[in-house]
Design a protein around this motif. Structure first.
Motif, PDB file in Angstrom:
ATOM      1  N   ARG A 561     -37.742   3.930  77.202  1.00 36.92           N
ATOM      2  CA  ARG A 561     -37.783   4.151  75.749  1.00 36.92           C
ATOM      3  C   ARG A 561     -37.893   2.848  74.978  1.00 36.92           C
ATOM      4  O   ARG A 561     -38.451   2.810  73.878  1.00 36.92           O
ATOM      5  CB  ARG A 561     -36.524   4.899  75.295  1.00 36.92           C
ATOM      6  N   SER A 562     -37.357   1.769  75.525  1.00 37.69           N
ATOM      7  CA  SER A 562     -37.259   0.521  74.777  1.00 37.69           C
ATOM      8  C   SER A 562     -38.361  -0.480  75.103  1.00 37.69           C
ATOM      9  O   SER A 562     -38.690  -1.327  74.272  1.00 37.69           O
ATOM     10  CB  SER A 562     -35.894  -0.137  75.039  1.00 37.69           C
ATOM     11  N   ILE A 563     -38.893  -0.421  76.317  1.00 36.22           N
ATOM     12  CA  ILE A 563     -39.884  -1.395  76.759  1.00 36.22           C
ATOM     13  C   ILE A 563     -41.060  -0.650  77.380  1.00 36.22           C
ATOM     14  O   ILE A 563     -40.864   0.310  78.147  1.00 36.22           O
ATOM     15  CB  ILE A 563     -39.273  -2.382  77.776  1.00 36.22           C
ATOM     16  N   LYS A 564     -42.262  -1.087  77.074  1.00 33.48           N
ATOM     17  CA  LYS A 564     -43.458  -0.453  77.633  1.00 33.48           C
ATOM     18  C   LYS A 564     -43.479  -0.645  79.151  1.00 33.48           C
ATOM     19  O   LYS A 564     -43.361  -1.761  79.646  1.00 33.48           O
ATOM     20  CB  LYS A 564     -44.708  -1.060  77.007  1.00 33.48           C
ATOM     21  N   VAL A 565     -43.642   0.455  79.885  1.00 32.29           N
ATOM     22  CA  VAL A 565     -43.684   0.430  81.345  1.00 32.29           C
ATOM     23  C   VAL A 565     -45.046   0.944  81.793  1.00 32.29           C
ATOM     24  O   VAL A 565     -45.406   2.088  81.504  1.00 32.29           O
ATOM     25  CB  VAL A 565     -42.558   1.288  81.960  1.00 32.29           C
ATOM     26  N   ALA A 566     -45.798   0.110  82.490  1.00 35.15           N
ATOM     27  CA  ALA A 566     -47.151   0.488  82.897  1.00 35.15           C
ATOM     28  C   ALA A 566     -47.142   1.523  84.023  1.00 35.15           C
ATOM     29  O   ALA A 566     -47.974   2.431  84.046  1.00 35.15           O
ATOM     30  CB  ALA A 566     -47.935  -0.750  83.328  1.00 35.15           C
ATOM     31  N   GLN A 567     -46.210   1.416  84.965  1.00 36.87           N
ATOM     32  CA  GLN A 567     -46.199   2.306  86.123  1.00 36.87           C
ATOM     33  C   GLN A 567     -44.776   2.458  86.626  1.00 36.87           C
ATOM     34  O   GLN A 567     -43.981   1.506  86.612  1.00 36.87           O
ATOM     35  CB  GLN A 567     -47.094   1.751  87.234  1.00 36.87           C
ATOM     36  N   VAL A 568     -44.430   3.671  87.088  1.00 35.38           N
ATOM     37  CA  VAL A 568     -43.132   3.960  87.691  1.00 35.38           C
ATOM     38  C   VAL A 568     -43.370   4.509  89.084  1.00 35.38           C
ATOM     39  O   VAL A 568     -44.164   5.429  89.281  1.00 35.38           O
ATOM     40  CB  VAL A 568     -42.317   4.973  86.860  1.00 35.38           C
ATOM     41  N   ILE A 569     -42.695   3.927  90.079  1.00 37.78           N
ATOM     42  CA  ILE A 569     -42.767   4.370  91.471  1.00 37.78           C
ATOM     43  C   ILE A 569     -41.347   4.633  91.946  1.00 37.78           C
ATOM     44  O   ILE A 569     -40.413   3.907  91.590  1.00 37.78           O
ATOM     45  CB  ILE A 569     -43.447   3.311  92.361  1.00 37.78           C
ATOM     46  N   SER A 570     -41.170   5.677  92.776  1.00 39.87           N
ATOM     47  CA  SER A 570     -39.840   5.987  93.294  1.00 39.87           C
ATOM     48  C   SER A 570     -39.948   6.601  94.678  1.00 39.87           C
ATOM     49  O   SER A 570     -40.960   7.239  95.024  1.00 39.87           O
ATOM     50  CB  SER A 570     -39.105   6.949  92.360  1.00 39.87           C
ATOM     51  N   GLY A 571     -38.893   6.420  95.451  1.00 39.34           N
ATOM     52  CA  GLY A 571     -38.830   7.033  96.770  1.00 39.34           C
ATOM     53  C   GLY A 571     -38.380   8.475  96.727  1.00 39.34           C
ATOM     54  O   GLY A 571     -38.453   9.169  97.745  1.00 39.34           O
ATOM     55  N   ASP A 572     -37.897   8.948  95.563  1.00 37.82           N
ATOM     56  CA  ASP A 572     -37.417  10.329  95.444  1.00 37.82           C
ATOM     57  C   ASP A 572     -37.841  10.869  94.081  1.00 37.82           C
ATOM     58  O   ASP A 572     -37.020  11.041  93.178  1.00 37.82           O
ATOM     59  CB  ASP A 572     -35.894  10.369  95.603  1.00 37.82           C
ATOM     60  N   VAL A 573     -39.120  11.143  93.932  1.00 32.90           N
ATOM     61  CA  VAL A 573     -39.670  11.571  92.651  1.00 32.90           C
ATOM     62  C   VAL A 573     -39.069  12.889  92.164  1.00 32.90           C
ATOM     63  O   VAL A 573     -38.725  13.019  90.978  1.00 32.90           O
ATOM     64  CB  VAL A 573     -41.210  11.667  92.734  1.00 32.90           C
ATOM     65  N   PRO A 574     -38.892  13.917  93.021  1.00 32.85           N
ATOM     66  CA  PRO A 574     -38.346  15.192  92.526  1.00 32.85           C
ATOM     67  C   PRO A 574     -36.957  15.068  91.900  1.00 32.85           C
ATOM     68  O   PRO A 574     -36.578  15.879  91.051  1.00 32.85           O
ATOM     69  CB  PRO A 574     -38.304  16.075  93.787  1.00 32.85           C
ATOM     70  N   GLY A 575     -36.182  14.066  92.299  1.00 35.29           N
ATOM     71  CA  GLY A 575     -34.838  13.914  91.755  1.00 35.29           C
ATOM     72  C   GLY A 575     -34.773  13.187  90.435  1.00 35.29           C
ATOM     73  O   GLY A 575     -33.698  13.073  89.836  1.00 35.29           O
ATOM     74  N   LEU A 576     -35.915  12.697  89.927  1.00 33.88           N
ATOM     75  CA  LEU A 576     -35.957  11.935  88.684  1.00 33.88           C
ATOM     76  C   LEU A 576     -36.362  12.824  87.512  1.00 33.88           C
ATOM     77  O   LEU A 576     -37.027  13.849  87.700  1.00 33.88           O
ATOM     78  CB  LEU A 576     -36.944  10.773  88.804  1.00 33.88           C
ATOM     79  N   PRO A 577     -36.008  12.455  86.284  1.00 30.11           N
ATOM     80  CA  PRO A 577     -36.470  13.218  85.111  1.00 30.11           C
ATOM     81  C   PRO A 577     -37.992  13.208  85.011  1.00 30.11           C
ATOM     82  O   PRO A 577     -38.646  12.214  85.347  1.00 30.11           O
ATOM     83  CB  PRO A 577     -35.822  12.469  83.933  1.00 30.11           C
TER      84      PRO A 577
END
Length: 734
Positions: A561-577
């Protein structure tokens, strides 16, 4: 007077306190110099020695290390106004004592799911006590210094309790409850903050609004409220004496000063008469005394008298930002309004002060690491007279007249309506301007900016005055150290029981995990975002969330919300919002930024979120860092069969050093020179486990622990050593 103030303030900058025998020797030397009429040297020495004695007394009253983490039955009286939020209550226990051990006099306690606690009650409580401790990050809030300044000797969480004695003389709690039960156009919690100094009813968004518009000082009782109310009473008597039916037999000036001081003291008692209010009353009393009897001494003499009086009573006040900002604002006004030829018209007298205060306090806010509101001067231009002339008088009068049916509540309804109009305007303003946090710069750049501010505060027509603007603009275009090509700057933040690491190359920034979120405590918002802004990071090229546990992913939304993020990667995508729009971690994915190589890995047979942690290897000029998230021994065994199983100089301890990780085979294969542990002090999980710590020690690895050393920083590719915030010695830190 200046020498005495300098000695008292010098306490703030001491890396450690001198021995007690040395302090008493300094006091004796100061008295001898005083007898010899060497006043500046004598008063400076007496000031610093007195401050050291008070600081040592506060340090001696902290919880002994042997009791850290123990659960004890303690008894004491609740003081102040307990703050309730969600299902927890936070309060201060004074005169705390236990049957078997000696405890600090003041404890700051929190009780999750407990009953209502009122000021003045005596309780017997089962409390898990902790030594005063706080997170240590670059440009971060120093909670440990704040606790010492409040003379809090320990914090703790209540497990159980028994009410011994009901509240006596708890009239403030009753007034607060009546205030909160009034309609007040839906702004009753705001009026409670304005009248009682109780901000517990304000939400996180409310505080963000006040901070964004630079108006926190208007809604939390401070010296400004005391001064405003005293000024209203003084001005009322002056107007009555000049135009109204003031009795001629009564000299108006002594009565104006007396009523102003009495009214301000009464308001201070309603607000709890805590240290900031005491400081304001002392300063106001001296100013009124100067106005009544000693005007021939000029304006700087009462200013220095007030500063010395406050610091003599409470030398630890220099650890609070409020002291610097309040006295700094007054100094700016004295410097710019006093001893100037010609008079300002009413427009200039209304418009200029806010701009001058914003300019004058800018270096102080910068060095204290506080956000700078770009809309503050404009917001305060309207908010200060609106609060002081309309909201505050009706709120106080309504509070005093609450026992009168309808009248008090009607006045509070009017005050709440006026406050609601102001808040709506502040919301519109905050949507246009966001707070600015200047980046860290060398000390000489800050000093040049201070020089520029002083030049701009000089009277118009001074020859060198225009040179102030380019010096002030250094804050915006300050030269910053560039990260060499092929190297990476690594910063492990101190976020408590969680993980957040920043990896920066010359032109790119990566965030590995975003810190924990526990109920309304979001370390992504409180720690990660401010540190990124202080580093000059305007956007993240990649936010890598190792897995979905809240201690690693809790702060991700606040960062996004506060800083522009170009890409998000995670090892557990289903558990994230879903709002994060994360992409899955792809094993054996590689890329290069500015000569630094990045490689991902994930165990394909993982069964739970910890095992699914996305592992990141960073390599710069042959020096490697491995970030492992919360993988366990099974995932470690699989990782040893991958291309990442190579000698690694820096290792982030898997799962915070839990017993189910950091196997001997894994450690021997990677052979790291240093292990980075991110954990909370006294965490309930027992991280790091003693067996794991013994392995690190047996293999000769350097352990860098955020709970002990705060944030840790090093340059990957330079083959150097790590630096920690704890290494920047301050006398109040363990």
């Amino acid at each position: 007077m200046l020498a005495l103030a300098s000695g008292l303030i010098a306490l703030r900058f001491l890396p450690e306190l001198p021995p007690v025998w040395c302090v008493y020797g300094g006091l004796a030397a100061g008295l001898m110099l005083l007898i010899g009429r060497r006043y500046p040297a004598a008063l400076f020495l007496l000031g610093i020695c007195w401050a050291c004695l008070q600081a040592q007394s506060a340090l001696d009253d902290r919880l002994p290390s042997a009791l850290d983490g123990r659960t004890l039955w303690v008894e004491g009286r609740v003081v102040g106004l307990p703050q309730s939020r969600d299902k927890s209550v936070r309060f201060e226990l004074q005169g705390a004592h236990s049957r078997h051990v000696e405890l600090p006099a003041n404890l700051l306690l929190s009780w999750w799911g407990g009953p209502s606690v009122k000021s003045g009650e005596r309780w017997r409580l089962a409390v898990t006590l902790k030594r005063p401790k706080g997170l240590l990050n670059p440009q971060g809030f120093d909670y440990q210094a704040w606790l010492l300044a409040q003379r809090i000797g320990a914090t703790g969480s209540v497990k159980d309790g028994q009410l011994i004695t009901s509240a006596t003389y708890a009239w403030r709690d009753g007034v607060r409850q009546r205030l909160l039960n009034t309609d007040a156009n839906g702004r009753a919690p705001w009026l409670a903050a304005l009248v009682m100094g109780d901000g517990s009813g304000l939400s996180r968004d409310d505080w963000q609004l006040l901070q964004a518009t630079g108006t926190v000082h208007l809604l939390v009782i401070s010296g400004q409220h005391i001064g405003l109310f005293a000024g209203l009473l003084y001005g009322l008597v002056a107007l009555l004496a000049r135009y109204g039916p003031w009795p001629r037999r009564l000299p108006w000036l002594p009565w104006a000063c007396g009523l102003a001081f009495a009214g301000a003291t009464g308001y201070g008692m309603l607000a709890g008469f805590e240290v900031p209010v005491q400081r304001a009353c002392v300063m106001l009393g001296l100013v009124l005394l100067w106005r009544l009897r000693f005007r021939h001494l000029g304006v700087w003499m009462p200013y220095l008298l007030a500063l010395n009086a406050v610091l003599m009573v409470d030398p630890l006040a220099s650890l609070r930002p409020g002291l610097w900002l309040s006295f700094g604002a007054v100094a700016v006004l004295i410097f710019t309004f006093g001893s100037r030829l010609g008079a300002w018209g009413w427009r200039a007298a209304w418009l200029r002060p806010q701009g001058l205060i914003a300019l004058g306090l800018f270096p102080l806010l910068w060095i204290l690491g506080l956000p700078i509101s770009l809309s503050g001067p404009l917001a305060n231009l309207v908010a200060v007279p609106w609060i002081s002339l309309l909201v505050l008088p009706t709120a106080l009068l309504g509070t005093f007249l609450l026992p009168v049916p309808w009248l008090g509540e009607s006045l509070l309804w009017l005050s709440g309506g006026l406050l609601d109009v102001l808040i709506r305007g502040l919301n519109l303003l905050s949507a246009v301007f966001t707070p600015w946090l200047p980046v860290e710069v060398p000390v000489y750049v800050w000093l040049l900016t201070v020089m520029g501010v002083l030049l701009l505060l000089l009277p118009a027509g001074v020859v060198l005055r225009p040179l102030g603007w380019p010096l002030v603009l250094l804050a915006v275009f300050a030269p910053r150290e560039q990260i060499p090509h092929g190297q990476a700057e690594v910063l492990q933040l101190d976020v408590g029981q969680g993980l957040a690491m920043v990896v920066r190359t010359r032109h790119h920034t990566l965030l590995y995990d975003a810190g924990p979120k526990i109920r309304d405590l979001d370390q992504g918002e409180r720690v990660v975002v401010p540190v990124l802004r202080s580093l000059g990071v305007k956007a993240l090229d990649l936010m890598l969330i190792s897995h979905a546990d809240s201690d690693h992913a809790g702060g991700a939304l606040a960062v996004q919300r506060s800083i522009k993020v170009a890409q998000v990667i995670s090892g557990d995508v289903p558990g994230l919002p879903d709002q994060l729009q994360a992409q899955p971690c792809r094993a054996d994915e590689h890329w290069e930024w500015d000569g630094v190589r990045f490689s991902l890995w994930q165990w394909q047979e993982a069964k739970d979120s910890n095992q699914k942690s996305c592992v990141l290897q960073v390599e710069a000029r042959g020096e490697r860092l491995l970030l492992t998230g919360d993988i366990d021994v099974n995932a470690e065994r699989a990782l040893l069969k991958s291309s990442l199983a190579v000698p690694t100089q820096w290792l982030q301890a898997p799962h915070h050093g839990s017993r189910t990780s950091s196997s001997m085979v894994f450690l021997k294969a990677l052979a790291p020179a240093a292990v980075l542990i991110s954990r909370g002090h006294g965490n309930t999980f027992g991280h790091p486990h003693p067996l794991v710590s013994a392995r690190y020690q047996a293999l000769g690895m350097q352990v860098l622990d955020s709970a002990e050393q705060g944030a840790i920083q090093f340059r990957l590719g330079a083959f150097g050593s790590a630096q920690s915030v704890q290494a920047q010695r301050r006398f109040w830190r363990d």
